[in-house]
Design a protein around this motif. Structure first.
Motif, PDB file in Angstrom:
ATOM      1  N   LEU A 170      -3.063   0.566  -3.342  1.00  0.00           N
ATOM      2  CA  LEU A 170      -2.744  -0.702  -3.481  1.00  0.00           C
ATOM      3  C   LEU A 170      -2.769  -1.828  -4.253  1.00  0.00           C
TER       4      LEU A 170
ATOM      5  N   LEU B 168       0.497  -1.228   0.187  1.00  0.00           N
ATOM      6  CA  LEU B 168       0.111  -0.130  -0.023  1.00  0.00           C
ATOM      7  C   LEU B 168       0.455   0.919   0.133  1.00  0.00           C
TER       8      LEU B 168
ATOM      9  N   ALA C 141      -7.551  -1.576   4.011  1.00  0.00           N
ATOM     10  CA  ALA C 141      -7.027  -1.041   2.568  1.00  0.00           C
ATOM     11  C   ALA C 141      -7.463  -2.465   2.021  1.00  0.00           C
TER      12      ALA C 141
ATOM     13  N   PRO D 242     -17.069   2.084   1.853  1.00  0.00           N
ATOM     14  CA  PRO D 242     -16.862   3.404   2.197  1.00  0.00           C
ATOM     15  C   PRO D 242     -15.660   3.818   2.342  1.00  0.00           C
ATOM     16  N   GLY D 243     -14.756   4.327   1.660  1.00  0.00           N
ATOM     17  CA  GLY D 243     -13.272   5.291   2.524  1.00  0.00           C
ATOM     18  C   GLY D 243     -13.491   5.555   3.729  1.00  0.00           C
ATOM     19  N   ASP D 244     -14.055   6.064   4.202  1.00  0.00           N
ATOM     20  CA  ASP D 244     -14.517   6.851   5.817  1.00  0.00           C
ATOM     21  C   ASP D 244     -14.726   5.462   6.694  1.00  0.00           C
TER      22      ASP D 244
ATOM     23  N   GLY E  35     -18.880   1.482  -2.366  1.00  0.00           N
ATOM     24  CA  GLY E  35     -20.098   0.917  -1.617  1.00  0.00           C
ATOM     25  C   GLY E  35     -20.481   3.162  -1.677  1.00  0.00           C
TER      26      GLY E  35
ATOM     27  N   ARG F 122     -10.158   1.137  10.759  1.00  0.00           N
ATOM     28  CA  ARG F 122      -9.124   1.213  10.969  1.00  0.00           C
ATOM     29  C   ARG F 122      -8.160   1.560  12.198  1.00  0.00           C
TER      30      ARG F 122
ATOM     31  N   ARG G 116     -11.838   4.043   7.027  1.00  0.00           N
ATOM     32  CA  ARG G 116     -10.691   4.090   7.677  1.00  0.00           C
ATOM     33  C   ARG G 116     -11.388   4.842   9.336  1.00  0.00           C
TER      34      ARG G 116
ATOM     35  N   ASP H 271     -13.606   8.304  -2.277  1.00  0.00           N
ATOM     36  CA  ASP H 271     -14.042   7.705  -1.390  1.00  0.00           C
ATOM     37  C   ASP H 271     -15.633   6.282  -1.184  1.00  0.00           C
ATOM     38  N   ASN H 272     -15.630   6.770  -2.156  1.00  0.00           N
ATOM     39  CA  ASN H 272     -16.332   5.859  -3.054  1.00  0.00           C
ATOM     40  C   ASN H 272     -16.398   4.781  -4.016  1.00  0.00           C
TER      41      ASN H 272
ATOM     42  N   LEU I 182      -7.659   4.178  -5.152  1.00  0.00           N
ATOM     43  CA  LEU I 182      -8.081   4.070  -3.877  1.00  0.00           C
ATOM     44  C   LEU I 182      -8.803   5.731  -4.510  1.00  0.00           C
TER      45      LEU I 182
END
Lengths: 445, 97
Positions: A128, A122, B72, B81-83, A211, B89, B86, A158-159, A155
């Motif tokens: 990644l 990463l 990841a 979703p990324g948020d 997502g 994590r 995080r 976020d979606n 990446l």
């Protein structure tokens, strides 16, 4: 004499009077001077105090600033300590071994199983790289090395994640999510899934996925454009090929949502065109690419060969809550025929269609008993069916109903000993049914 | 299904989107903010998302660096979703020792 003394008296008196009058004046001015002097000292002291106060204030200000700076530094240090190197990596994967006893055509056998090392690198939260090999010992003793997937994931948002390379097919749930043996509740794939089945295994190309929260619920999507499947000996080979045999790209994907937290429902599709039979099959001595290159050179373009439409759709559901793990999946695939069946001249290739589905229930006994042994047990049942229509040979070979009943012992969340009985009911009347006893040990690391 | 002529502009669009996205992501990447509620949110999201496909893995299974990478990996595989990823994590990295 008398007069002199009179004057003497008068002078003395005058002196005394003046002295008397003078004395208070004199006394008054010394006191004033003293007060003034004290006032001066007080003023000086006040000035000094004021000066000191000002100094203290600047010192306090400075200390405050220093303290703020220190605090900032400390916070930064905490953040820095929490942060991992910009280039972080991780090795994972799984391995399994097993044994299978069969009363059918197959002999009892130990299986060395699989060793699947996976590498993940990463760079910050930006890129990644993930790759997994599958190392197996073949029936004849040779070692087989396959690249399961090898992909760069950007990446982006976020979606949204952009995937490029060779990736596991997003179609359905078994292949992408359940096939590693430490995840799979039984020792093998459901009939019609896995190798030789109709669930696409992998593809080479690009995929956008992610997502998106919709209110309290999550909606997920994966859409891929890839080289797509090829036509092989036993139907359509749904694997990622390093090079496309026609310029048509396959589009596949899956969308899913969670009507309630523990239930996921997904729908999948794949649209592709496969190059019809007729081109030379590459033999083992030749590199695929070489053969392909020579065919392209000879024919100008492989697109000159007729193309057949291959379409697949399916849906899947998963309910996971507490001790329950319940799953079901359905796939339907169609390969269009070629030529006009009413036309006596010219070859006619019949269409083919496939159907595969399974339903599976597993229940983990934790909480059922006080015994730590019982708590690690998990009974599981699965029923599945795979059918093909349009080619008698294929129908005889593939059509099957399969029932599995198993008992797993979970040593840890990713170390499991599985035992199962498998009943295979081949639908071709001349084929005998087959019962197998399977044991497998799997370790996900 | 797409023919070659459709595919080239498609690739072009994909590449542009990728570059723009990566630029935006790069601009955001260096600004970590301390957030006291992150741990709690992460714990909740972990419970909700991480036992859907396989048994819940223990936080102790991985070091901070390994969770950095693995989350990841899971974010991509499970379309999280990324948020949310995080938060999970941060929760795992704070719970692994």
């Amino acid at each position: 004499m008398r007069a002199i003394s009179y004057w003497g008296v008068a002078t003395s008196m005058a002196c005394a009077v003046s002295a008397l009058g003078l004395t208070p004046t004199y006394a008054q001015s010394t006191e004033q001077a003293q007060i003034l002097e004290r006032l001066d000292t007080l003023q000086a002291e006040l000035d000094a105090l004021k000066k000191q106060l000002a100094e203290t204030k600047t010192q306090a200000d400075q200390s405050k600033k220093l303290a703020e700076k220190a605090d900032n530094r400390a916070q930064k240090a905490v953040l820095a300590a929490d942060q991992v190197r910009p280039n972080a990596w991780h090795m994972a994967g799984y391995a399994d071994v097993g044994i299978e006893f069969s009363d059918g055509e197959n002999s009892d056998t130990f299986t060395s199983g699989k060793f699947n090392p996976a590498f993940h690198f990463l760079y910050k939260d930006l890129v990644l790289f993930e790759s997994e090999f599958q190392v197996t010992t073949m029936d004849g003793g040779e070692t087989d090395l396959e690249l399961e997937y090898s992909q760069l994931d950007f990446l982006l948002h976020d979606n949204a994640v952009l995937v490029a390379g060779k990736f596991l097919s997003p179609v359905g749930q078994f292949q992408e999510r359940l096939h590693p043996s430490w995840i799979n509740r039984l020792t093998n794939a459901p009939v019609g899934f896995g190798h030789g089945g109709i669930q696409p295994l992998s593809d080479v190309g690009l995929m956008l996925r992610g997502g998106i929260p919709v209110g309290e619920r999550l909606f997920t999507y994966s859409v891929a454009v890839g080289n797509g499947p090829r036509l092989g000996h036993d139907g359509v080979e749904l694997e990622g090929f390093g090079r496309d045999d026609n310029s048509n790209k396959a589009i596949s994907g899956r969308a899913a949502f969670f009507p309630i937290d523990n239930l996921e429902i997904g729908g999948s599709f794949l649209f592709a065109k496969v190059t019809a039979e007729g081109e030379e099959e590459p033999d083992d001595d030749h590199d695929d690419d070489e053969v392909l290159a020579s065919v392209v050179a000879d024919s100008g373009d492989l697109q000159d060969l007729p193309l057949r439409d291959y379409d697949l759709w399916g849906f899947d559901a998963a309910f996971t809550k507490g001790n329950w793990d319940i799953r079901a999946e359905y796939l339907n695939a169609n390969l269009k025929g070629l030529g006009d069946p009413d036309d006596d001249h010219g070859d006619v290739i019949e269409p083919l269609s496939w159907e595969a589905w399974y339903a599976q229930v597993a229940y983990r006994m934790s909480g059922v008993s006080d015994s730590s042994f019982f708590q690690k047990l998990e009974p599981v049942v699965r029923y599945g069916r795979f059918t093909v229509e349009g080619d008698h040979d294929l129908e005889d070979e593939l059509n099957e109903k399969r029932f599995n009943i198993g008992l797993n012992y979970w040593v840890s969340p990713s170390v499991v000993v599985k035992s199962a009985i498998e009943f295979r009911n081949y639908m071709a009347s001349e084929r005998e049914d087959d019962t197998r006893l399977q044991l497998q040990l799997s370790y996900g690391f | 299904m797409t023919r070659k002529r459709d595919f080239i502009p498609l690739m072009f669009v994909a590449a542009t989107v990728a570059l723009l996205g990566l630029g935006a992501a790069l601009a955001q990447a260096d600004k970590p903010k301390a957030d006291p509620m992150q741990f709690a949110r992460g714990a909740k999201a972990w419970a909700k998302n991480c036992a859907r496909c396989h048994n819940m893995r223990s936080a102790q299974d991985n070091s901070d660096e390994e969770w950095q990478v693995d989350i990841a990996h899971m974010r991509v595989r499970a379309n999280i979703p990324g948020d949310v990823a995080r938060d999970i994590r941060a929760f795992l990295q704070a719970s692994n020792n």
